[in-house]
Design a protein around this motif. Structure first.
Motif, short mmCIF file in Angstrom:
data_model
loop_
_atom_site.label_atom_id
_atom_site.label_comp_id
_atom_site.label_asym_id
_atom_site.label_seq_id
_atom_site.Cartn_x
_atom_site.Cartn_y
_atom_site.Cartn_z
N THR A 117 0.83 -1.21 0.00
CA THR A 117 0.00 0.00 0.00
C THR A 117 0.86 1.25 0.00
OG1 THR A 117 -1.76 -1.16 1.19
CG2 THR A 117 -1.80 1.25 1.24
N ILE A 118 1.92 1.24 0.81
CA ILE A 118 2.83 2.39 0.84
C ILE A 118 3.53 2.57 -0.50
CG2 ILE A 118 4.94 3.30 1.90
CD1 ILE A 118 4.05 1.94 4.50
N LEU A 119 4.00 1.45 -1.09
CA LEU A 119 4.66 1.53 -2.39
C LEU A 119 3.70 2.02 -3.47
CD1 LEU A 119 6.84 -1.72 -2.48
CD2 LEU A 119 7.62 0.64 -2.23
N LEU A 120 2.47 1.53 -3.44
CA LEU A 120 1.49 1.95 -4.45
C LEU A 120 1.17 3.43 -4.32
CD1 LEU A 120 -0.38 0.95 -6.75
CD2 LEU A 120 -2.14 0.58 -5.01
N GLY A 121 0.95 3.88 -3.09
CA GLY A 121 0.65 5.30 -2.89
C GLY A 121 1.81 6.19 -3.28
N LEU A 161 -6.26 7.66 -2.94
CA LEU A 161 -7.43 6.86 -3.33
C LEU A 161 -7.00 5.53 -3.96
CD1 LEU A 161 -9.69 9.70 -4.79
CD2 LEU A 161 -10.12 8.35 -2.73
N TYR A 162 -5.99 5.57 -4.82
CA TYR A 162 -5.50 4.34 -5.44
C TYR A 162 -4.89 3.40 -4.40
CZ TYR A 162 -6.12 5.62 -10.35
OH TYR A 162 -6.65 5.93 -11.58
N SER A 163 -4.19 3.95 -3.42
CA SER A 163 -3.59 3.09 -2.40
C SER A 163 -4.67 2.41 -1.56
CB SER A 163 -2.65 3.91 -1.50
OG SER A 163 -3.36 4.93 -0.82
N LEU A 164 -5.77 3.11 -1.27
CA LEU A 164 -6.89 2.49 -0.57
C LEU A 164 -7.52 1.38 -1.41
CD1 LEU A 164 -8.64 5.60 1.04
CD2 LEU A 164 -7.28 3.84 2.19
N GLY A 166 -5.99 -0.36 -3.73
CA GLY A 166 -5.05 -1.48 -3.74
C GLY A 166 -5.10 -2.30 -2.45
N LEU A 167 -5.25 -1.61 -1.32
CA LEU A 167 -5.37 -2.31 -0.04
C LEU A 167 -6.63 -3.17 -0.01
CD1 LEU A 167 -4.51 -2.80 2.90
CD2 LEU A 167 -5.74 -0.70 3.51
N PHE A 168 -7.74 -2.61 -0.46
CA PHE A 168 -9.00 -3.34 -0.49
C PHE A 168 -8.92 -4.54 -1.43
CE2 PHE A 168 -13.61 -3.42 -1.95
CZ PHE A 168 -14.05 -4.12 -0.83
N LEU A 169 -8.31 -4.34 -2.60
CA LEU A 169 -8.17 -5.42 -3.57
C LEU A 169 -7.29 -6.53 -3.02
CD1 LEU A 169 -8.82 -6.39 -6.45
CD2 LEU A 169 -6.82 -5.12 -7.25
N GLY A 170 -6.20 -6.17 -2.36
CA GLY A 170 -5.32 -7.17 -1.77
C GLY A 170 -5.99 -7.96 -0.67
N GLY A 202 -13.49 -5.76 -5.24
CA GLY A 202 -12.26 -4.97 -5.19
C GLY A 202 -12.06 -4.15 -6.45
N LEU A 203 -12.38 -4.72 -7.61
CA LEU A 203 -12.26 -3.98 -8.87
C LEU A 203 -13.29 -2.86 -8.95
CD1 LEU A 203 -11.63 -6.90 -11.37
CD2 LEU A 203 -9.96 -5.34 -10.37
N PHE A 204 -14.47 -3.09 -8.38
CA PHE A 204 -15.45 -2.00 -8.32
C PHE A 204 -14.95 -0.87 -7.43
CE2 PHE A 204 -19.16 -0.01 -6.27
CZ PHE A 204 -19.77 0.52 -7.39
N GLY A 205 -14.33 -1.22 -6.30
CA GLY A 205 -13.72 -0.19 -5.46
C GLY A 205 -12.63 0.55 -6.18
N LEU A 206 -11.83 -0.16 -6.99
CA LEU A 206 -10.80 0.48 -7.79
C LEU A 206 -11.41 1.45 -8.79
CD1 LEU A 206 -7.88 0.80 -8.79
CD2 LEU A 206 -8.23 -1.22 -10.22
N TRP A 207 -12.51 1.05 -9.44
CA TRP A 207 -13.19 1.93 -10.39
C TRP A 207 -13.65 3.20 -9.70
CZ3 TRP A 207 -18.38 3.57 -10.64
CH2 TRP A 207 -18.72 4.27 -11.81
N CYS A 208 -14.27 3.07 -8.53
CA CYS A 208 -14.76 4.24 -7.80
C CYS A 208 -13.61 5.17 -7.42
CB CYS A 208 -15.51 3.81 -6.54
SG CYS A 208 -17.05 2.92 -6.84
N CYS A 209 -12.53 4.62 -6.88
CA CYS A 209 -11.39 5.44 -6.49
C CYS A 209 -10.73 6.08 -7.70
CB CYS A 209 -10.38 4.59 -5.72
SG CYS A 209 -10.96 4.06 -4.09
N SER A 210 -10.66 5.34 -8.80
CA SER A 210 -10.07 5.89 -10.02
C SER A 210 -10.89 7.05 -10.56
CB SER A 210 -9.93 4.80 -11.07
OG SER A 210 -9.41 5.32 -12.28
#
Length: 224
Positions: A117-121, A161-164, A166-170, A202-210
């Motif tokens: 999550t830290i690396l992604l953010g 938002l993307y790091s969140l 990614g955390l949710f997806l993981g 998780g992908l739906f959460g990624l769509w929302c954050c994106s």
């Protein structure tokens, strides 16, 4: 005077609507490219051709999303013209997601999620700062503290938002619970049973954050 004011309001409303539509499309591209890459690299048996196909999907999708953002942000970057700057930004985006997966799989469950999550953010913060610099390099000569502060805020919010996401997806992909969510829908005497892979949430959460992050980024990019 009222005509000029109306013209400015119409231009602002049009740009705002364009940013919303572009953010929704970019969010869909993000969800599709990360989902396809995830399916090929994380879930399928690891073979050289699946890894190569996953990387191809990730980089190709990153080029598309980067071009969409550049096309929406202004005329200095057209989507149909090859641009080395676009390729650099897209490659950085793909490398960050690849590093996220490597970090999740290398470390244990909780440390892996924290490190990834830290690396992604941090990685996507650098990507958005780079993207901002590319988009505004020919459009403004303002180097004030206010402009730098605006640039940092515009890059920080999408990265968070993307790091969140990614955390949710993981969490959904590597937890020990069921891999599917089942439900039954009655149609008269017929009962239809649906099984939805939990990773889709998780992908739906990624769509929302994106969508939220891209819209914030596009709204912050100066037009002049």
């Amino acid at each position: 005077m009222s005509v000029m004011r109306g013209s400015r309001v119409g231009e602002f409303s049009g740009r705002r609507g364009l940013a919303v539509r572009a953010a929704m499309v970019v969010g869909l591209v993000d969800a599709l490219l990360v989902g396809c890459w995830f399916a090929l690299v994380a879930f399928e048996p690891r073979r050289p051709y699946t890894v190569l196909a996953g990387l191809t999907v990730l980089v190709f999708g990153a080029v598309i999303r980067t071009g969409l953002i550049g096309e929406t942000a202004g005329p200095t970057w057209t989507i149909d013209r090859p641009s080395p700057h676009r390729l650099v930004v897209a490659t950085c985006y793909a490398i960050v997601w690849l590093g996220w997966l490597v970090a999740v799989e290398t470390f244990a469950f909780a440390p892996g999620l924290a490190v990834s999550t830290i690396l992604l953010g941090g990685g996507l913060l650098a990507c958005h700062l780079l993207h901002w610099s590319v988009l505004t390099r020919l459009r403004t000569t303002d180097r004030s503290i206010r402009r730098h502060s605006q640039r940092l805020r515009a890059a920080t919010i999408p990265a968070l938002l993307y790091s969140l996401a990614g955390l949710f997806l993981g969490l959904l992909a590597w937890y020990d619970g069921p891999a599917f969510v089942a439900t039954s829908i009655p149609f008269g005497e017929l009962i239809v049973r649906l099984e939805v892979p939990i990773v889709l949430f998780g992908l739906f959460g990624l769509w929302c954050c994106s969508v939220l992050g891209t819209h914030r980024f596009l709204r912050a990019v100066p037009t002049s």
